[in-house]
Design an enzyme around this catalytic site. Structure first.
Site, PDB file in Angstrom:
ATOM      1  CG  ASN A   1      -9.613  -1.110   5.031  1.00  0.00           C
ATOM      2  OD1 ASN A   1      -9.680  -0.997   3.809  1.00  0.00           O
ATOM      3  ND2 ASN A   1      -9.341  -0.085   5.811  1.00  0.00           N
TER       4      ASN A   1
ATOM      5  CG  ASP B   1      -0.829   0.995  -4.245  1.00  0.00           C
ATOM      6  OD1 ASP B   1      -0.782   1.625  -3.169  1.00  0.00           O
ATOM      7  OD2 ASP B   1      -1.881   0.869  -4.919  1.00  0.00           O
TER       8      ASP B   1
ATOM      9  NE  ARG C   1      -2.656  11.847  15.131  1.00  0.00           N
ATOM     10  CZ  ARG C   1      -3.350  11.098  14.298  1.00  0.00           C
ATOM     11  NH1 ARG C   1      -4.209  10.217  14.755  1.00  0.00           N
ATOM     12  NH2 ARG C   1      -3.206  11.241  13.003  1.00  0.00           N
TER      13      ARG C   1
ATOM     14  CB  SER D   1      -5.042  -1.647   7.081  1.00  0.00           C
ATOM     15  OG  SER D   1      -4.055  -1.720   6.078  1.00  0.00           O
TER      16      SER D   1
ATOM     17  N   GLY E   1       0.878  -1.181   0.000  1.00  0.00           N
ATOM     18  CA  GLY E   1       0.000   0.000   0.000  1.00  0.00           C
ATOM     19  C   GLY E   1       0.904   1.216   0.000  1.00  0.00           C
TER      20      GLY E   1
ATOM     21  NE  ARG F   1      -9.827   5.313  14.420  1.00  0.00           N
ATOM     22  CZ  ARG F   1      -8.736   5.755  13.828  1.00  0.00           C
ATOM     23  NH1 ARG F   1      -8.155   5.039  12.894  1.00  0.00           N
ATOM     24  NH2 ARG F   1      -8.206   6.914  14.150  1.00  0.00           N
TER      25      ARG F   1
ATOM     26  N   GLY G   1       1.767   4.801   3.551  1.00  0.00           N
ATOM     27  CA  GLY G   1       2.847   3.903   3.138  1.00  0.00           C
ATOM     28  C   GLY G   1       4.047   4.667   2.600  1.00  0.00           C
TER      29      GLY G   1
ATOM     30  NE  ARG H   1     -11.002   7.883  10.959  1.00  0.00           N
ATOM     31  CZ  ARG H   1     -11.048   8.650  12.043  1.00  0.00           C
ATOM     32  NH1 ARG H   1     -12.154   8.746  12.726  1.00  0.00           N
ATOM     33  NH2 ARG H   1      -9.981   9.303  12.444  1.00  0.00           N
TER      34      ARG H   1
ATOM     35  CG  HIS I   1      -5.384   3.445  16.188  1.00  0.00           C
ATOM     36  ND1 HIS I   1      -4.699   4.511  16.707  1.00  0.00           N
ATOM     37  CD2 HIS I   1      -5.356   3.602  14.844  1.00  0.00           C
ATOM     38  CE1 HIS I   1      -4.279   5.283  15.713  1.00  0.00           C
ATOM     39  NE2 HIS I   1      -4.680   4.756  14.571  1.00  0.00           N
TER      40      HIS I   1
END
Ligand code: APR
Length: 315
Positions: free
Chosen positions: A97, A35, A153, A121, A10, A90, A15, A84, A177
């Site tokens: 996915n 990819d 973050r 992913s 990906g 998600r 990626g 997303r 997550h």
């Protein structure tokens, strides 16, 4: 130099950013981009390869056109999937996915049988679980990228309040997550000083909320999800694995009794080294955090159940 061969499946925004961060640091001998759209992998591989002219150490960057060209890698990163979008949760991404991750995992199993797999992913925890189920590999060789990004973050939000100690902040985020992410201020520190001694309860609550909304905030501005910080988080995890650094990095791991749970993948502090997850660190969770952790496990298991009920693992 042999080894240190990393494939990234990906070659989209995340990626390619991971490949770029790895190429700049000189961590790998070889980076292979793949990819489903070959031109994306080819174009980005050329661009990143040309950037390595100014890297501290040479890194070969190339594209693979067919899955069978991705042979004997030490680490394979899975960023293939649909990102997303603003209106999606998600969980909306789950079915599309999971199918992509399944196909990719089967190829990794075939062509890089000794690799450590780093899943990126989304929805991340469920996809990490899918990779383990499909490969059937030892759970320690499957790791998901979550807390490495969520922690960076949180560190950013802490700096917005303190105005100091940016690179010295060790922010811990565990759990899902996603909506059930658990930023953990009680064990977060800036230069060794507990966050709880630096900021007020109100400031900390705001940091926790903004950390949880970290991804959505970027989507709001860019109309697409983040890629630089995810890319750097991926490269930091790979550095610890390839250099056998044994760093403690919050990561998504498949539990087998730790924290009282089995058969689920969730973010917990892990020691990352040459064999993947060398150790899962079991924190002594306070009552409030334990409740949040239980809720996160429940949410992840519900998503796994959606796949199970649809016969995903039987096909
Ligand atoms: N095999 C290989 N590549 C695939 C496949 C497949 N079966 N299916 C899709 N891809 C590729 C797409 O062609 C695209 O280039 O995956 C890439 C995904 O890149 P982007 O759409 O740019 O998405 P990105 O923002 O990089 O996010 C990738 O990481 O953080 C997560 O939620 C995010 O699941 C998403 C993933």
């Amino acid at each position: 130099m042999t080894g240190r061969r990393v494939a990234i499946i990906g070659a989209g925004a995340v990626g390619a950013s991971a490949a770029y961060a790895l190429a700049l640091s000189g961590t790998c001998h070889e980076i292979i981009l793949y990819d489903i759209v070959p031109d994306i992998a080819i174009g980005k591989a050329i661009d990143i390869a040309q950037a390595t002219n100014y890297s501290p150490r040479g890194t070969i960057v190339k594209a693979a056109i067919k899955p069978e060209e991705i042979k004997n890698c030490d680490v394979v990163v899975i960023t293939a999937g649909v990102p997303r979008r603003k209106e999606m949760t998600r969980a909306d991404l789950l079915n599309i996915n999971a199918g992509i991750v399944k196909e990719v995992s089967e190829n990794i199993k075939k062509y890089s049988p000794d690799a450590t797999i780093l899943c990126v992913s989304n929805p991340l925890d469920v996809m990490t679980y899918v990779v383990q189920k499909i490969t059937g590999w030892d759970r320690h060789r499957i790791v998901g990228m979550s807390g490495a990004l969520d922690g960076s973050r949180m560190a950013y939000q802490i700096y917005q309040k303190t105005g100091f100690g940016a690179a010295q902040t060790r922010a811990i985020v565990i759990g899902e997550h996603g909506e059930h992410m658990i930023p953990y201020p009680e064990i977060t520190n800036v230069g060794g000083i507990p966050l709880t001694q630096l900021l007020s309860k109100e400031d900390i609550e705001e940091i926790v909320e903004k950390t949880k909304n970290g991804g959505a905030e970027i989507v709001k501005h860019l109309k697409t999800s983040a890629f630089y910080a995810p890319g750097r988080a991926i490269s930091a995890m790979i550095e610890s694995i390839l250099s056998d650094e044994d760093k403690v990095i919050s990561s998504c791991a498949i539990l087998d009794g730790e924290y009282g749970y089995k058969d689920v993948a969730i973010g917990v502090p892990c020691v990352l080294g040459s064999t993947g997850i060398k150790k899962i660190i079991e924190l002594d969770l306070d009552e409030k955090t334990k409740k949040k952790f239980d809720e996160a496990v429940k949410a992840i298991k519900e998503n796994i159940a959606i796949l199970e009920d649809g016969g995903f693992f039987d096909k």
